[in-house]
Design a protein around this motif. Structure first.
Motif, PDB file in Angstrom:
ATOM      1  N   ASN A 138      48.152  42.352  49.819  1.00  0.00           N
ATOM      2  CA  ASN A 138      48.545  43.499  48.987  1.00  0.00           C
ATOM      3  C   ASN A 138      48.788  44.701  49.903  1.00  0.00           C
ATOM      4  OD1 ASN A 138      48.011  42.209  46.361  1.00  0.00           O
ATOM      5  ND2 ASN A 138      45.866  42.279  47.034  1.00  0.00           N
ATOM      6  N   ILE A 178      49.193  48.820  49.634  1.00  0.00           N
ATOM      7  CA  ILE A 178      49.094  50.039  48.827  1.00  0.00           C
ATOM      8  C   ILE A 178      49.403  51.225  49.730  1.00  0.00           C
ATOM      9  CG2 ILE A 178      47.533  51.527  47.510  1.00  0.00           C
ATOM     10  CD1 ILE A 178      46.023  48.933  46.751  1.00  0.00           C
ATOM     11  N   TYR A 213      45.875  47.085  40.156  1.00  0.00           N
ATOM     12  CA  TYR A 213      45.509  45.961  41.023  1.00  0.00           C
ATOM     13  C   TYR A 213      44.760  44.890  40.233  1.00  0.00           C
ATOM     14  CZ  TYR A 213      42.467  43.377  44.227  1.00  0.00           C
ATOM     15  OH  TYR A 213      41.772  42.386  44.869  1.00  0.00           O
ATOM     16  N   LYS A 271      47.204  42.989  37.857  1.00  0.00           N
ATOM     17  CA  LYS A 271      48.489  42.516  38.373  1.00  0.00           C
ATOM     18  C   LYS A 271      48.680  41.032  38.058  1.00  0.00           C
ATOM     19  CE  LYS A 271      46.944  41.363  43.085  1.00  0.00           C
ATOM     20  NZ  LYS A 271      47.358  39.950  43.106  1.00  0.00           N
ATOM     21  N   THR A 305      44.121  43.087  51.716  1.00  0.00           N
ATOM     22  CA  THR A 305      44.794  44.315  51.260  1.00  0.00           C
ATOM     23  C   THR A 305      44.930  45.299  52.406  1.00  0.00           C
ATOM     24  OG1 THR A 305      43.919  44.049  49.007  1.00  0.00           O
ATOM     25  CG2 THR A 305      44.712  46.244  49.632  1.00  0.00           C
TER      26      THR A 305
END
Length: 604
Positions: free
Chosen positions: A252, A254, A403, A406, A476
């Motif tokens: 992920n 961000i 998150y 998702k 992440t």
């Protein structure tokens, strides 16, 4: 005996003489008042007698005279022509005063494309005039009243043929004046005007507000690089293509572009009662599994959208007109970006901003960049506020919500532009949800402590978000950076402590005004780097590299270019040997970059 009144033989001639004197007076005012308009317009922000050469004074006066005479030909009335010019100068000058105060740069021709965004955030600022500006406004008012009394009770009309000829003649003079300002040789060798586009405030001070604006009109459209060929661009991109079908690891990603987040200490040391960003400072010191350093952006005090444009697309404002807004001017169809690349790799792409959707036309541009989902102000109705803006803490809670909800087995790419730290920094007393707790030694500034206190809240919030993801099972990456530093009035106290001000910085010192902290953090093992000096256009490629993902061809090219020029921004260029330069002076080194950017933006 009947008395007979005999008319005085001089009555008719005295009346004629009076009318002649009045006509002469109006003509004198037609010549004199435009001069007043020119100087009052300049005096809103600076003293033109200390910044302009004598020939520049003459040039501007001639321009103002031509404009007044053109308006006279258009209206047929001296008082109307002068009142129009005075009203325009008063209003435009006032707008320019506030734009310079809030953004640190004067009005540019491209700002016309930003009127809707300017209107949407106009109530975020505190409007105060200094004594000089108030004096100028009062003098404009007196001039306007004086012009009104130039009105004739029985005004004769100029022949329309004469007005038409005069209108065309003076329009052509104004047009010729403008074209002359677009001739580089004339500007540099004949007129010797200041022509450094990257310092727009200095251009205005040295050349005159209206002359500077006309000079910059030539940059409202983007010229092709020379030489240019679409085929060359296509072949160059093809040479940097990379295989993407075998990608298995997809963490992920961000990305948080934090509104006005910066560390004023880059401008000079100062002491506070406590550290205003202890977490970010610890990251910059070399936190494990983190790439950190300073990002050089192309804007200060505003124009947030340009930093996100550079991050998401890899393109640079260095090749676009100063003050232009690509979101509003150039992106009218699909454009390759970080979002579209990750979407092609199977990512769910989300853009979010806790403010108005139409700001900088984001609601129109984000789909062109490849975002499948967008969230704006309405999405944050239940989020906590700091002053009147959604807090970073409330913002990040929404990130966690997205998150956790998702699509299953689908990596997330989320790009977030925060709002908590937006100016003004003087209105905090109007709210009961924020009280500055940072104090600055040896400074009486009220703006700087308020700003630093907001930075402290942002620091706490991003630490909390990192802490949350450090315990999550999914790989992440969090990318964090500021979009720009605040306006000059906020950081001037730091410079003042060192005997300086924003108005007397060298080019290298001015470049520090475009520096913001950044970091790329991962909850899995990545190579740790610190003291990285980069720019916003390179950061997306760095993000993909840290994530272990392939880059699109354009980003691969940029990765190689960064070895020669680690920093490329509208402010400056830094070469690999540390030399300070500008994009215009590195045409050979940056030609291929400019070629690819033009192709992708305008000719693809």
């Amino acid at each position: 005996m009947k008395q007979i009144s005999i008319p005085h033989k001089n009555h008719g001639s005295s009346l004629c003489a009076r009318h002649s004197l009045q006509a002469a007076g109006r003509l004198i005012c037609l010549i004199l008042f435009p001069v007043f308009n020119f100087y009052l317009l300049e005096w809103y922000t600076h003293n033109p007698f200390t910044t302009m050469k004598a020939n520049v004074h003459v040039m501007n006066i001639i321009l103002f005279e031509c404009i007044a005479l053109f308006l006279f030909a258009l209206t047929g009335r001296i008082h109307i022509a002068l009142m129009i010019q005075t009203l325009f100068c008063a209003v435009y000058g006032l707008a320019g005063y506030f734009v310079l105060e809030f953004r640190g740069a004067p009005i540019q021709p491209w700002d016309i494309f930003s009127l809707s965004t300017a209107a949407s955030v106009a109530d975020n600022y505190e409007y105060k005039l200094d004594r000089s500006a108030i004096t100028v406004l009062l003098l404009f008012l007196l001039l306007f009243i004086a012009e009104y009394f130039l009105k004739k009770r029985k005004a004769g009309r100029l022949l329309w043929q004469l007005r038409l000829f005069g209108g065309i003649f003076f329009f052509l003079l104004i047009f010729g004046y403008t074209k002359m300002l677009h001739n580089e040789e004339i500007v540099q060798t004949k007129l010797r005007l200041y022509d450094k586009l990257f310092t727009p405030t200095t251009i205005q001070y040295k050349n005159g507000t209206l002359t500077a604006f006309l000079m910059e009109l030539q940059y409202i459209s983007v010229d092709k690089p020379s030489p240019y060929s679409a085929r060359d661009a296509q072949e160059l991109l093809a040479a940097w293509e990379e295989e993407t079908s075998s990608v298995t690891k997809k963490p992920n990603i961000i990305v948080i572009m934090n509104e006005a987040f910066s560390d004023p200490a880059v401008l000079g040391d100062f002491s506070t009662n406590q550290d205003y960003m202890p977490f970010v400072h610890s990251v910059l010191s070399g936190m494990e599994n983190t790439v950190s350093g300073y990002l050089n952006v192309s804007v200060k005090g505003g124009n947030t959208a340009n930093t996100e444009f550079e991050y998401l697309t890899g393109s640079s404002m260095a090749f676009l007109p100063y003050g232009s807004i690509p979101y509003q001017q150039y992106i009218k169809s699909e454009l390759p970006s970080m979002a579209s690349h990750l979407s092609a790799l199977g990512y769910h792409t989300v853009a979010m901003h806790p403010y108005r959707a139409a700001g900088w036309d984001r609601n129109l541009v984000y789909p062109y960049l490849g975002f499948a989902e967008m969230h704006f102000q309405e999405f944050f109705k239940d989020a906590a506020l700091v002053r009147k803006y959604v807090s970073d803490q409330g913002n990040y809670e929404k990130i966690i919500q997205i998150y956790e909800n998702k699509p299953e087995n689908t990596p997330l790419f989320l790009f977030n532009v925060t709002m908590q730290n937006h100016s003004s920094y003087s209105d905090w007393a109007d709210y009961d949800n924020f009280t500055p707790d940072i104090t600055v030694e040896d400074s009486s500034s009220k703006l700087l402590p308020a700003y630093l206190s907001l930075m402290k809240l942002s620091d706490e919030a991003i630490e909390g978000l990192v802490s949350y993801f450090s315990s999550q099972p999914e790989d992440t990456i969090i990318v964090f950076f500021g979009d720009h530093q605040p306006t000059d009035s906020v950081v001037n106290p730091v410079l003042k402590l060192h005997g300086r001000s924003c108005s007397d910085l060298s080019s290298e010192e001015e470049a520090l005004r475009y520096k913001v902290p950044f970091f790329i953090w991962a909850n899995f093992t990545i190579e740790t780097e610190r003291n990285v000096e980069s720019s916003a256009n390179f950061l997306a490629a760095k993000t993909l590299q840290a994530a272990g993902l392939p880059c699109p061809a354009y980003f691969n090219f940029l990765t190689e270019l960064q070895n020669s020029a680690p920093v490329i921004s509208a402010s400056h260029v830094q070469l690999s040997d540390g030399a300070f330069s500008y994009a215009r002076d590195e045409k050979e080194l940056l030609h291929d970059y400019q070629l690819l950017q033009y192709y992708l933006l305008f000719d693809r």
